[in-house]
Design a protein around this motif. Structure first.
Motif, PDB file in Angstrom:
ATOM      1  N   THR A  51       1.020  -1.494   0.329  1.00 34.30           N
ATOM      2  CA  THR A  51       0.031  -0.029  -0.408  1.00 34.30           C
ATOM      3  C   THR A  51       0.551   1.032  -0.375  1.00 34.30           C
ATOM      4  OG1 THR A  51      -1.358  -1.322   0.913  1.00 34.30           O
ATOM      5  CG2 THR A  51      -1.851   1.697   0.997  1.00 34.30           C
ATOM      6  N   ARG A 251      -2.015  -1.025  -3.584  1.00 30.41           N
ATOM      7  CA  ARG A 251      -2.883  -0.323  -3.845  1.00 30.41           C
ATOM      8  C   ARG A 251      -2.526   1.081  -3.309  1.00 30.41           C
ATOM      9  NH1 ARG A 251      -5.494  -0.117   1.547  1.00 30.41           N
ATOM     10  NH2 ARG A 251      -7.930   0.097   1.343  1.00 30.41           N
TER      11      ARG A 251
ATOM     12  N   SER B 191      -5.976   2.968   9.345  1.00 31.77           N
ATOM     13  CA  SER B 191      -5.215   3.120   8.516  1.00 31.77           C
ATOM     14  C   SER B 191      -5.126   2.051   7.431  1.00 31.77           C
ATOM     15  CB  SER B 191      -4.126   2.221   8.931  1.00 31.77           C
ATOM     16  OG  SER B 191      -3.358   2.264  10.924  1.00 31.77           O
ATOM     17  N   THR B 192      -4.306   3.246   6.315  1.00 27.57           N
ATOM     18  CA  THR B 192      -4.442   3.163   4.870  1.00 27.57           C
ATOM     19  C   THR B 192      -4.089   1.454   4.194  1.00 27.57           C
ATOM     20  OG1 THR B 192      -1.789   3.797   4.299  1.00 27.57           O
ATOM     21  CG2 THR B 192      -4.071   5.028   4.356  1.00 27.57           C
ATOM     22  N   TYR B 193      -4.044   0.924   5.290  1.00 30.33           N
ATOM     23  CA  TYR B 193      -3.386  -0.536   5.042  1.00 30.33           C
ATOM     24  C   TYR B 193      -4.585  -1.817   5.452  1.00 30.33           C
ATOM     25  CZ  TYR B 193      -2.121  -0.602   9.954  1.00 30.33           C
ATOM     26  OH  TYR B 193      -2.055  -0.780  11.350  1.00 30.33           O
ATOM     27  N   TRP B 194      -5.722  -0.693   5.978  1.00 34.66           N
ATOM     28  CA  TRP B 194      -6.804  -1.741   6.149  1.00 34.66           C
ATOM     29  C   TRP B 194      -7.769  -0.988   4.955  1.00 34.66           C
ATOM     30  CZ3 TRP B 194      -7.344  -5.604   9.028  1.00 34.66           C
ATOM     31  CH2 TRP B 194      -6.784  -5.708  10.782  1.00 34.66           C
ATOM     32  N   VAL B 195      -8.435  -2.761   4.343  1.00 40.95           N
ATOM     33  CA  VAL B 195      -9.284  -2.139   3.487  1.00 40.95           C
ATOM     34  C   VAL B 195     -11.036  -2.166   4.319  1.00 40.95           C
ATOM     35  CG1 VAL B 195     -11.101  -3.444   1.671  1.00 40.95           C
ATOM     36  CG2 VAL B 195      -8.655  -3.089   1.848  1.00 40.95           C
ATOM     37  N   PRO B 196     -11.662  -1.087   4.382  1.00 38.82           N
ATOM     38  CA  PRO B 196     -12.629  -0.173   4.865  1.00 38.82           C
ATOM     39  C   PRO B 196     -13.837  -1.589   5.002  1.00 38.82           C
ATOM     40  CG  PRO B 196     -12.129   1.509   3.685  1.00 38.82           C
ATOM     41  CD  PRO B 196     -11.115   0.238   3.263  1.00 38.82           C
TER      42      PRO B 196
END
Lengths: 544, 357
Positions: A51, A251, B191-196
């Motif tokens: 990411t 991503r 955190s951006t590494y999570w997919v909501p």
């Protein structure tokens, strides 16, 4: 006993609340430390390189290529949609092949023939055809969205499969550059049509695909749209069907973050992160491990209305020259930060056609006094309107105050008139502001686009009353020479001559050039600022 | 027979009270409808009076100079109609539950609000709960310690809290907890590494739990901490000052002095008499504070990149996005109306002297 008991309950309540807060705060310590981005695959996240977080303060109205206009929209659309040609890194002088593997131009630069690569496929696996290209360019024109001006006078057709011909009503050697813009991204026409898109002349009212394109991308670029929240983030994921080299990240999250927060975040950043709004003073005191890439692509300028009915003072040519000579260009540029330069002409240094640095304008208070005497105006007072905003890390009020001070030393009183941005834009559009100050970027990375806007009789010039009648024949001819240039090289030369005349005769006083900046953590490769409009090429960014 | 005679008046009393409550609610409903109509009209006129419009805020300068593009924009957003027509079209759509389409996001305003209101709730609810607990406790403590050192400290703290700009406080806590101590995320909801997670409640922490992702839920909680902390500090200062003042007033009442003179334990006096009587005005200010939290804490949301109603309102105002501005105004009016209604009903529950009937 009762009193003690009551007190202890109150204390307990306060302590509990404080403990809850502190516990939660402390617990944050195990996280990525802000904005994510750090690799923490142990708790379910992606591995490093999985990411990329791009922080920028954005307003994005649409991710439909035919409607995209704002910088962040262009950033995302450029990653999702291939164009016929593109640019590499910060070089916007030489278009390179993308969907078109080669192209030819006729002698008078009115017809461009692009030969498409056979390899390109959309994210659904279907091949990119000439029909898709023609559909996308004509739709862009007929939608009449903000980016339609870039393709004004252009039309696309396909004489045979694999070939696209773009014609221009007037000679225009910059057509490939225009077609490199994200707005000219190529849509899967079949799917887009199924969702209500049309390239017909009535597309402005008949096209109904924008809502769909805000949720699903239909391009052939290395990334596809995962989600789009206009307020908070745009999420892109790697296109598994991409026909070129695999993209660098699985991503990419483009997050809406204020510049001050970006600075704090980057100062402690771990993992793969990029920030796009750390210009000017915000660049100071950042850790040395961060990469900074900048390119001067914006100019700041004053405009003095040329209609005596609006202002007898600002329309006086000698007064304009007096003011021009009064400005301390070096000192003013320093207020923008280390990356700024005093302006030589209107074209910033990022683009071909900029005047050499050693031609930067100089302060000359004696000349200012002479011009003021010649103007016949005694003790002039003018009101300077400007947008009360911080742009690229610089509070415009600071710059306006410097202008006020410099002009004051030449005997010109400047009264500051800060306005909310909407009010400023409204007043600017109405064309009745005697004296204003604002930043300006190019619509696309071709210096001659400024002539289309600022030459006497053109849109921006008319807003300051600078008609062809009020300009010299020499000035008008210089603008026409730029537009008539049949190749890029002669156009660049004509642009320089046009700017030199502009400095002598125009109601525009260019002050300084300022940079667009990309700040990236050391693990991010290819994070180079591009003045092409997409700021940083997400296609080229990869872990290093 | 005796039972019948005693039960009948009881049922009648309830029925009378029920009718009175229904009439009261109906009256409030009518007033609310008129109020909301007024809000739409006033907001509509005010937005028209502001220099600039959405077109100048949205289109590029080059696009603004192109008559075809300008015409297409005006037609697309109905700006080519006379103002009164635009207003009545808006009202007509409103009656059908359609708040219009945001010129800024291109989505329906209702959809936008359904997205951003839960985000605001996620920080407003815990902030309000914490503020109530701390506010009542500290306010009561200060009132009891009136004039002594403890009271002075509380008053100074309250003054500090009230005079602290939200923007500055947000940056300060971000600097301390994220930058210096490194114990907190810098912003966003996740955190951006999570997919909501899929939206169920709209509260990311709850939705993550529902999706079976406790680690993601914990990450969401961590992101909420600093905005909650700032909102709590800002809200609690108001509450403490108000609670202290209300409690002091009650403590000065004759019946409190009488209760003490009768030898009732201080704890009983505070809990049964002072707190109960002092809570009535506190409910009002709590209601207003909660409404303010829900209706948008613009600067806090801006600094913490929290995509809530405040941030939406800020961006709508910046772009002069008429449908969004009207939608947010309406939402704010509804929030205040509902909160006021709830406050009025709570009055009756807490103080029997203030019953609807």
């Amino acid at each position: 006993m009762g009193v003690r008991s009551s007190r202890s309950r109150i204390v307990a309540a306060v302590a509990t609340a404080a403990a809850l807060t502190l516990t939660a705060c402390t617990a944050g310590g195990s996280g990525s430390g802000g904005g994510g981005g750090a690799a923490t695959d142990d708790d379910g996240g992606s591995a490093q390189g999985g990411t990329l977080t791009v922080s920028t303060s954005f307003v994005v109205n649409s991710l439909d290529p035919g409607q995209v206009y704002e910088a962040t929209g262009a950033l995302a659309v450029h990653a999702m949609y291939d164009t016929l040609v593109t640019f590499e890194g910060s070089d916007v002088s030489t278009p390179v092949p993308l969907l078109a593997e080669s192209w030819e131009v006729n002698d008078d630069a009115t017809e461009f023939t692009f030969t498409l690569t056979e390899d390109a496929v959309f994210s659904d696996g279907e091949p990119v055809t000439a029909e898709d290209v023609v559909f996308s360019i004509n739709r862009l024109h007929n939608l009449q969205g903000s980016p339609a001006v870039t393709v004004e006078g252009l039309a696309a057709s396909s004489p045979e499969e694999g070939v696209v011909v773009v014609t221009s009503e007037v000679p225009n050697p910059n057509v490939p550059t225009i077609l490199a813009m994200p707005a000219a991204g190529v849509l899967n026409s079949e799917q887009a049509s199924a969702e209500g898109a049309t390239d017909a002349e009535d597309a402005a009212s008949a096209d109904a695909a924008t809502d769909f394109l805000n949720t699903t991308s239909l391009g052939s670029g290395p990334y596809v749209l995962d989600s789009f929240d206009p307020a908070s983030e745009i999420v892109l994921t790697a296109n598994p069907e991409y026909w070129g080299e695999a993209p660098g990240y699985e991503r990419i999250v483009v997050s809406n973050v204020e510049a001050e927060t970006q600075k704090l975040t980057m100062a402690r950043a771990e993992g793969d992160q990029v920030a796009l709004d750390l210009s000017g003073r915000l660049l100071e005191d950042l850790p040395e491990t961060l990469q900074v890439s900048a390119s001067q692509d914006t100019f700041y300028f004053l405009t003095l209305h040329q209609d005596p009915a609006i202002s007898e003072i600002t329309s006086n040519p000698d007064f304009v020259q007096a003011l021009r000579a009064s400005i301390d260009y070096q000192g003013l540029a320093a207020l923008f930060g280390e990356d700024a330069l005093p302006a030589a002409g209107m074209v910033p240094t990022a683009f071909p056609g900029a005047l050499p640095e050693d031609e930067a304008q100089q302060r000359d208070l004696d000349a200012a006094a002479d011009f003021l005497a010649d103007s016949g105006i005694e003790d002039p007072t003018v009101e300077l309107m400007y947008p009360a905003i911080t742009y690229r890390g610089v509070d415009l009020a600071t710059i306006a105050t410097k202008i006020q001070f410099d002009a004051g030393e030449a005997g010109i009183e400047v009264v500051l008139d800060p306005q909310p941005i909407a009010s400023f834009l409204e007043a600017q559009t109405a064309g009745e502001v005697p004296f204003r100050f604002s930043p300006q970027s190019l619509n696309y990375p071709v210096a001659s686009s400024l002539v289309n806007n600022f030459a006497p009789g053109q849109a921006s010039a008319l807003r300051s009353g600078w008609t062809e009648e009020r300009a010299s024949e020499e000035m008008v001819a210089a603008g026409e020479a730029v537009q008539a240039a049949g190749d890029a090289e002669s156009q660049v030369e004509a642009m320089r001559e046009w700017q030199e005349l502009l400095n002598e005769q125009s109601p525009f006083i260019t002050l300084a050039y300022n940079s667009g900046v990309v700040v990236a953590t050391e693990t991010v490769g290819g994070a180079e600022y591009s003045p092409a409009g997409w700021q940083v090429d997400l296609r080229a960014v990869a872990p290093q | 027979m005796t039972t019948t005679l005693t039960a009948q008046p009881q049922r009648s009393r309830w029925r009378v009270q029920g009718y009175a409550l229904a009439a009261y609610l109906l009256r409030r409903l009518v007033i609310t409808a008129v109020l909301l109509l007024g809000v739409t009209l006033v907001t509509f006129i005010l937005v028209q009076l502001v220099p600039g419009d959405s077109m100048t805020a949205t289109l590029s300068e080059a696009a603004l100079a192109d008559p075809e593009i300008v015409a297409a924009y005006r037609q697309r957003w109905g700006l080519d109609e006379p103002l009164y027509v635009q207003y009545f079209v808006y009202l007509g759509n409103l009656l059908g539950g359609d708040l219009g389409v945001s010129q800024q996001t291109g989505r329906s305003v209702l959809q936008d609000l359904l997205t951003y209101v839960p985000a605001t709730m996620e920080i407003a609810l815990p902030a309000m709960a914490l503020s109530l607990v701390i506010g009542v406790a500290v306010g009561l403590y200060a009132a009891v310690r009136h004039g002594r050192a403890g009271d002075q400290v509380v008053r100074a703290g309250t003054l500090l809290g009230l005079s602290t700009p939200p923007f500055w406080l947000s940056l300060l806590v971000l600097y301390v907890f994220f930058f210096v101590l490194g114990v907190s995320p810098s912003g966003g909801r996740l955190s951006t590494y999570w997919v909501p997670p899929d939206q169920v409640t709209g509260l990311v922490s709850v939705d993550a739990l529902l999706a079976g992702e406790p680690a993601m839920a914990w990450d969401a909680v961590q992101h909420a901490v600093l905005p909650v902390l700032v909102l709590t500090v800002l809200t609690v200062a108001t509450l403490v000052r108000f609670v202290r003042s209300a409690m002091l007033e009650v403590l000065d009442q004759d019946y409190i002095r009488a209760a003490r003179a009768k030898g009732l334990p201080r704890r009983t006096v505070l809990a049964s008499h002072v707190l109960r009587a002092g809570l009535v005005p506190v409910i009002t200010v709590s209601g207003l504070a909660f409404a303010a939290l829900l209706s948008g804490t613009v600067l806090v949301e801006q600094i913490f990149s929290w995509p809530g109603v405040g941030q939406y309102a800020y961006r709508a105002a910046s772009a002069l996005d008429m449908p969004a501005i009207l939608g947010v105004s309406l939402f704010v009016a509804v929030v205040y109306t509902v909160v006021n209604l709830v406050v009025d009903l709570l009055y009756g529950l807490i103080d029997p002297r203030i019953r609807v009937a």
